[in-house]
Design an enzyme around this catalytic site. Structure first.
Site, mmCIF file in Angstrom:
data_model
loop_
_atom_site.group_PDB
_atom_site.id
_atom_site.type_symbol
_atom_site.label_atom_id
_atom_site.label_comp_id
_atom_site.label_asym_id
_atom_site.label_seq_id
_atom_site.Cartn_x
_atom_site.Cartn_y
_atom_site.Cartn_z
ATOM 1 N N ALA A 63 40.146 21.149 36.919
ATOM 2 C CA ALA A 63 40.488 22.518 37.306
ATOM 3 C C ALA A 63 41.019 23.215 36.058
ATOM 4 O O ALA A 63 41.383 22.576 35.079
ATOM 5 C CB ALA A 63 41.556 22.481 38.401
ATOM 6 N N GLU B 74 45.420 13.729 36.724
ATOM 7 C CA GLU B 74 46.363 14.722 37.217
ATOM 8 C C GLU B 74 47.814 14.252 37.141
ATOM 9 O O GLU B 74 48.720 15.049 36.958
ATOM 10 C CB GLU B 74 46.036 15.106 38.654
ATOM 11 C CG GLU B 74 44.780 15.942 38.799
ATOM 12 C CD GLU B 74 43.514 15.114 38.939
ATOM 13 O OE1 GLU B 74 43.496 13.942 38.531
ATOM 14 O OE2 GLU B 74 42.521 15.673 39.449
HETATM 15 N N1 T1G Z 1 42.183 23.635 31.908
HETATM 16 C C1 T1G Z 1 42.351 24.612 30.994
HETATM 17 N N2 T1G Z 1 42.189 24.438 29.660
HETATM 18 C C2 T1G Z 1 41.873 23.197 29.247
HETATM 19 C C3 T1G Z 1 41.703 22.125 30.139
HETATM 20 C C4 T1G Z 1 41.867 22.388 31.536
HETATM 21 N N3 T1G Z 1 41.690 21.442 32.452
HETATM 22 N N4 T1G Z 1 41.392 21.015 29.409
HETATM 23 C C5 T1G Z 1 41.376 21.395 28.132
HETATM 24 N N5 T1G Z 1 41.657 22.695 28.019
HETATM 25 C C6 T1G Z 1 41.699 23.490 26.788
HETATM 26 C C7 T1G Z 1 42.776 23.005 25.840
HETATM 27 O O1 T1G Z 1 44.015 23.602 26.153
HETATM 28 C C8 T1G Z 1 42.218 23.458 24.499
HETATM 29 O O2 T1G Z 1 42.461 24.852 24.406
HETATM 30 C C9 T1G Z 1 40.712 23.284 24.676
HETATM 31 O O3 T1G Z 1 40.472 23.270 26.097
HETATM 32 C C10 T1G Z 1 40.202 21.985 24.080
HETATM 33 O O4 T1G Z 1 40.997 20.949 24.673
HETATM 34 C C11 T1G Z 1 42.263 20.029 41.448
HETATM 35 C C12 T1G Z 1 44.462 19.706 39.921
HETATM 36 C C13 T1G Z 1 38.956 17.219 28.234
HETATM 37 C C14 T1G Z 1 39.800 15.163 27.076
HETATM 38 O O5 T1G Z 1 44.006 16.921 32.907
HETATM 39 O O6 T1G Z 1 42.316 15.858 28.716
HETATM 40 O O7 T1G Z 1 41.711 19.071 37.837
HETATM 41 O O8 T1G Z 1 43.829 24.781 22.308
HETATM 42 O O9 T1G Z 1 42.058 20.258 22.506
HETATM 43 O O10 T1G Z 1 40.831 16.898 22.373
HETATM 44 O O11 T1G Z 1 42.472 17.711 41.284
HETATM 45 O O12 T1G Z 1 41.159 18.618 26.945
HETATM 46 O O13 T1G Z 1 41.370 25.244 22.191
HETATM 47 O O14 T1G Z 1 42.929 26.972 23.203
HETATM 48 O O15 T1G Z 1 42.310 18.849 24.593
HETATM 49 O O16 T1G Z 1 38.356 17.358 22.905
HETATM 50 C C15 T1G Z 1 42.795 17.670 35.247
HETATM 51 C C16 T1G Z 1 42.764 17.933 30.531
HETATM 52 C C17 T1G Z 1 43.217 19.087 35.434
HETATM 53 C C18 T1G Z 1 42.036 17.093 31.588
HETATM 54 C C19 T1G Z 1 39.148 17.190 25.776
HETATM 55 N N6 T1G Z 1 42.118 17.513 33.985
HETATM 56 N N7 T1G Z 1 41.996 18.030 29.304
HETATM 57 O O17 T1G Z 1 40.010 16.843 24.718
HETATM 58 O O18 T1G Z 1 40.065 19.033 23.427
HETATM 59 S S1 T1G Z 1 44.073 19.337 36.947
HETATM 60 C C20 T1G Z 1 42.815 17.167 32.885
HETATM 61 C C21 T1G Z 1 41.892 16.962 28.458
HETATM 62 C C22 T1G Z 1 42.870 19.096 38.125
HETATM 63 C C23 T1G Z 1 42.249 18.866 40.496
HETATM 64 C C24 T1G Z 1 43.336 18.858 39.507
HETATM 65 C C25 T1G Z 1 41.195 17.242 27.160
HETATM 66 C C26 T1G Z 1 39.758 16.688 27.102
HETATM 67 P P1 T1G Z 1 42.658 25.517 22.926
HETATM 68 P P2 T1G Z 1 41.468 19.739 23.758
HETATM 69 P P3 T1G Z 1 39.792 17.490 23.261
#
Ligand code: T1G
Length: 690
Positions: free
Chosen positions: A63, A125
């Site tokens: 998300a 999450e």
């Molecule tokens: N939402 C918004 N922005 C995100 C994002 C996300 N889920 N994931 C990454 N970004 C942005 C991040 O801030 C950065 O922004 C850019 O993307 C590159 O990220 C309903 C409630 C996927 C392994 O927890 O683990 O789903 O700094 O630098 O090193 O059940 O991003 O460029 O402006 O980290 O290649 C669950 C979170 C959400 C995964 C990639 N998902 N993301 O790593 O790039 S809650 C997560 C990561 C959810 C549902 C629930 C990593 C990555 P900027 P990055 P990266």
């Protein structure tokens, strides 16, 4: 279609491609066209099967975390997954990169999942203080079994494609053109004919669950939660998948999610998620970076060996330099042993260990550093020693090589001045053990060139470190604030608080351990040496050191460690020593509350952080939070000292700091002007207004 969701056709197979760079987060502007596309294809009789794929470097990473805390715009992920799951024709998710959180939950709404061989799948999450809120806690157990799902969801650690295939999470793993493979897979499934069982109706993996074993594992995981609510909620929601009907379990998951997303702990952990990405954003980050292929490390001791491993683990060739062959072999031997431990734990293969060790070249000759692009000095913490080393480096290092010192405290401008190339000099302050701890304080010296700084900030990511750029001062950010946190520790002892009581106040706050247990672990002799070098004293700790009581390594420090145990046991002799020194100082011991302990340790830490911000030693308050969570174990559920100050109340902190300043006159309680402004404006930004 929107430019965030495109539909193409390969014969009778429709391909829905999400295209929302950089990580295909399920933002509102993706969810709306995605729902429209799925409904349209569901009702299109010419479509025999549907593939859900993503453009760019990864499948959906979850998300959109930036949307949390704001009014949710329909359609929600849950509605999309329910619509997808109700489609009668076969649906296939084509997963590359990472399918995380809501991304994996979207894929679980499909009948089938196929993955690229390099893909990783997970529900992280819990690291955001949440639980999977799109049905993941109810669907994942139906594919991989309740215990595997419990472990994946409570740890938040993703698994690779092959493990996912073996566990039943994905139905096929491919190399090459994933979409083409997915289309063929879908067409073959459609050709064979249905019905196709949605995940919600697959209970075969659930009925085998040994509930008692599940509960035992969940209880153990809860014990390790250390006050965090999300891991407990995750376990409860997976248990609901076993004991409740699907829709009841789904509703219960939703209720738990709504509670968590509004919690301070989740706000704190979401703050840290973005803070760790902000800290790597420095002015001039887009300058051309220098090429780093070979790294030199001077010193094969605890720090030097760990630093060398950190770079080797990141794929770099490493030249490890020591003053003698005997010291060099000792250092290389420790590195070999560390890798052997990883192999015995199964976190490294023998082949990988061999490859890693092949990346090392040992030497006792400075000239062998001539081909290094980055050289990290990790020698004795003494300015004269460091100046001599940098003088030699100046003579042998190639032009453009970055010269870094791992000093914890010393003035890097002074070290840079001992070379003819101060523009190439900076600090890389690793935290011990350097091959494990994620924090890397990158110290920008006065003359450090922007491209040199940008190069090492980029390098930090490549070796799996969380980088924070800090300025030159004694102790930079972390250790300077650590000194403020510890300034009153001895006074608290002399006034009547025992080491156990102080440590307990810290662990009750959420720290992994308190200052005295930590000191015994690290070795009291380290602080003793630093104090002597600076002409400082600490009557209790100095006396213990003079008695040879350095902590765990000698079996006695502030606590006893009997028969080689690492379990701290209160030592009556230490309490007698404290009483004796208090009497000498005419101090009458009194009962001291946990609140007072926190006020006289944590509040000065926050106050020092405000001073660091005022002086520009740290660029952001969130950078300070990143330092403390990744370098010192500050509880993630509190978001870091500066974030927590906002939660706890800056005015309350000021009031108590003023009380202790009036009572003791100590500078560490002198309220920083920025802390006062933060109490008025609610923001650490210098220019913020009320
Ligand atoms: N939402 C918004 N922005 C995100 C994002 C996300 N889920 N994931 C990454 N970004 C942005 C991040 O801030 C950065 O922004 C850019 O993307 C590159 O990220 C309903 C409630 C996927 C392994 O927890 O683990 O789903 O700094 O630098 O090193 O059940 O991003 O460029 O402006 O980290 O290649 C669950 C979170 C959400 C995964 C990639 N998902 N993301 O790593 O790039 S809650 C997560 C990561 C959810 C549902 C629930 C990593 C990555 P900027 P990055 P990266």
């Amino acid at each position: 279609m929107s430019n965030f969701v495109n539909v193409t056709h390969d014969g009778d197979v429709a391909i829905v491609t999400i295209d929302n760079p950089p990580v295909n987060a399920l933002s509102f502007h993706v969810r709306e066209p995605l729902m429209q596309a799925l409904v349209s294809l569901r009702d299109d009789a010419s479509v025999a099967a549907i593939v859900v794929a993503c453009a760019g470097r990864t499948f959906v990473a979850g998300a959109d975390i930036t949307e949390f805390g704001k009014p949710m715009q329909q359609p929600e992920l849950r509605a999309i997954v329910a619509t997808l799951e109700a489609i009668a024709k076969p649906t296939v998710a084509a997963i590359h990169g990472t399918a995380l959180g809501g991304g994996l939950e979207l894929a679980l709404g499909c009948h089938f999942r196929v993955a690229d061989a390099g893909a990783r799948l997970g529900l992280p999450e819990v690291k955001l203080g949440l639980l999977p809120g799109g049905g993941g806690t109810v669907r994942l157990p139906r594919l991989v079994g309740a215990v595997k799902a419990l472990r994946m969801i409570v740890s938040g650690v993703p698994i690779g494609a092959d493990e996912a295939h073996a566990a039943g999470l994905v139905d096929a793993v491919f190399k090459g053109d994933l979409t083409a493979h997915a289309v063929n897979f879908a067409r073959e499934i459609a050709r064979k004919g249905g019905p196709y069982t949605p995940v919600r109706d697959r209970d075969d993996r659930l009925v085998e669950t040994d509930l008692a074993a599940f509960d035992a594992e969940a209880a153990e995981l809860a014990r390790k939660a250390r006050g965090l609510e999300a891991p407990i909620a995750c376990a409860q929601s997976v248990r609901n998948a076993i004991t409740l009907h699907f829709d009841e379990a789904l509703a219960a998951e939703r209720a738990l999610f709504v509670k968590l997303v509004a919690s301070d702990q989740s706000r704190a952990q979401r703050h840290l998620f973005f803070a760790e990405r902000e800290s790597a954003k420095i002015p001039g980050k887009d300058v051309v970076k220098r090429r780093i292929a070979r790294v030199g490390v001077i010193g094969a001791g605890t720090m030097g060996g760990g630093i060398a491993m950190a770079f080797a683990n990141g794929g770099f060739s490493v030249t490890l330099l020591e003053t003698s062959d005997e010291a060099l072999q000792r250092g290389l031997g420790i590195i070999d042993k560390n890798y052997a431990v990883s192999v015995s734990r199964g976190s490294l293969t023998e082949e990988a260990k061999r490859q890693r060790l092949a990346q090392f070249k040992g030497s006792t000759d400075f000239a062998d550093l001539a081909d290094c692009d980055l050289i990290v000095e990790a020698a004795f913490e003494d300015m004269a020693v460091k100046k001599e080393i940098f003088g030699k480096l100046d003579a042998v290092a190639k032009p453009g090589a970055i010269l870094a010192t791992n000093t914890s405290y010393l003035d890097i401008d002074e070290i840079a001045a001992s070379t003819s190339r101060p523009q190439d000099v900076l600090g890389l302050h690793f935290f011990s053990p350097a091959n494990v701890m994620k924090l890397l304080e990158i110290v920008r010296a006065d003359k450090t060139a922007p491209d040199a700084l940008a190069t090492v900030v980029d390098l930090a990511r490549r070796i799996g470190k969380v980088a924070v750029v800090v300025g030159v001062c004694h102790g930079f950010v972390g250790n300077r604030m650590l000194a403020a946190r510890g300034a009153e520790s001895e006074a608290l002892l002399l006034e009547g608080a025992t080491p156990r009581q102080i440590d307990r106040a810290f662990t009750d706050f959420g720290w992994p351990m308190g200052p005295f247990q930590m000191g015994d672990l690290a070795g009291l002799d380290i602080g003793w040496r630093n104090r002597k070098a600076r002409g400082q004293t600490a009557v209790i700790a100095d006396t213990l050191c003079e008695q040879g009581c350095f902590g765990q390594k000698t079996g006695r420090g502030f606590y006893r460690y009997e028969n080689g145990s690492r379990t701290p046991v209160p030592d009556p002799q230490v309490e007698a020593l404290i009483h004796e020194k208090a009497t000498e100082k005419g101090i009458v011991p009194r009962a001291i509350s946990a609140e007072e302990i926190i006020e006289r340790t944590l509040y000065p830490l926050i106050n020092e952080g405000a001073k660091i911000l005022e002086e520009g030693i740290a660029a952001r308050a969130s950078d300070i939070d990143v330092v403390w969570v990744n370098g010192y174990g500050f509880p993630v559920g509190k978001g870091g000292p500066m974030f927590w100050a906002g939660l706890h109340g800056a005015a309350r902190i000021i009031e108590r700091l003023e009380h202790w300043h009036q009572r003791t006159g100590k500078q560490v309680f002198q309220v920083a002007p920025l802390l006062r402004r933060m109490a008025e404006t609610g923001s650490w930004e210098a220019g913020a207004t009320a």
